[in-house]
Design a protein around this motif. Structure first.
Motif, mmCIF file in Angstrom:
data_model
loop_
_atom_site.group_PDB
_atom_site.id
_atom_site.type_symbol
_atom_site.label_atom_id
_atom_site.label_comp_id
_atom_site.label_asym_id
_atom_site.label_seq_id
_atom_site.Cartn_x
_atom_site.Cartn_y
_atom_site.Cartn_z
ATOM 1 N N THR A 49 0.854 -1.184 0.000
ATOM 2 C CA THR A 49 0.000 0.000 0.000
ATOM 3 C C THR A 49 0.891 1.236 0.000
ATOM 4 O OG1 THR A 49 -0.040 0.139 2.405
ATOM 5 C CG2 THR A 49 -1.773 -1.203 1.356
ATOM 6 N N ASP A 50 0.299 2.403 -0.243
ATOM 7 C CA ASP A 50 1.074 3.643 -0.177
ATOM 8 C C ASP A 50 1.672 3.820 1.216
ATOM 9 O OD1 ASP A 50 0.550 4.246 -2.815
ATOM 10 O OD2 ASP A 50 -1.143 5.561 -2.359
ATOM 11 N N ARG A 86 4.684 1.522 1.514
ATOM 12 C CA ARG A 86 5.817 2.056 0.737
ATOM 13 C C ARG A 86 6.499 3.197 1.486
ATOM 14 N NH1 ARG A 86 6.001 0.163 -4.457
ATOM 15 N NH2 ARG A 86 4.079 -0.786 -5.176
ATOM 16 N N GLN A 87 5.710 4.071 2.067
ATOM 17 C CA GLN A 87 6.269 5.188 2.826
ATOM 18 C C GLN A 87 7.025 4.682 4.050
ATOM 19 O OE1 GLN A 87 3.501 8.282 3.695
ATOM 20 N NE2 GLN A 87 4.989 9.499 4.816
#
Length: 72
Positions: free
Chosen positions: A31-32, A35-36
């Motif tokens: 998911t974003d 990733r972050q």
């Protein structure tokens, strides 16, 4: 019991990447948020959890393995 894979950020709570099935290949679509989290901390951990994974959203069982990801 099940194994659960976690991203361990430098600060804040671990983020679950899901329950890891025993045997075979485990593929994760990030998911974003994941990733972050990985961009700031490249540490992963595996915990031993009740069947189906952590009931709290955080590791509850023993941490069995911790590793760092390195870019080659």
């Amino acid at each position: 019991k099940d194994y659960e894979l976690w991203i361990v950020p430098e600060s804040g709570n671990p983020l679950s990447l899901g329950v890891v099935p025993v045997g075979g290949v485990y593929q994760v679509t990030l998911t974003d948020e994941a990733r972050q989290a990985l961009s700031s901390s490249r540490t992963l951990a595996i915990s031993l959890e009740p069947a189906g994974g952590s009931p709290t959203g955080a590791p509850t069982g023993p941490i069995l393995h911790v590793t760092k990801l390195y870019e080659l």
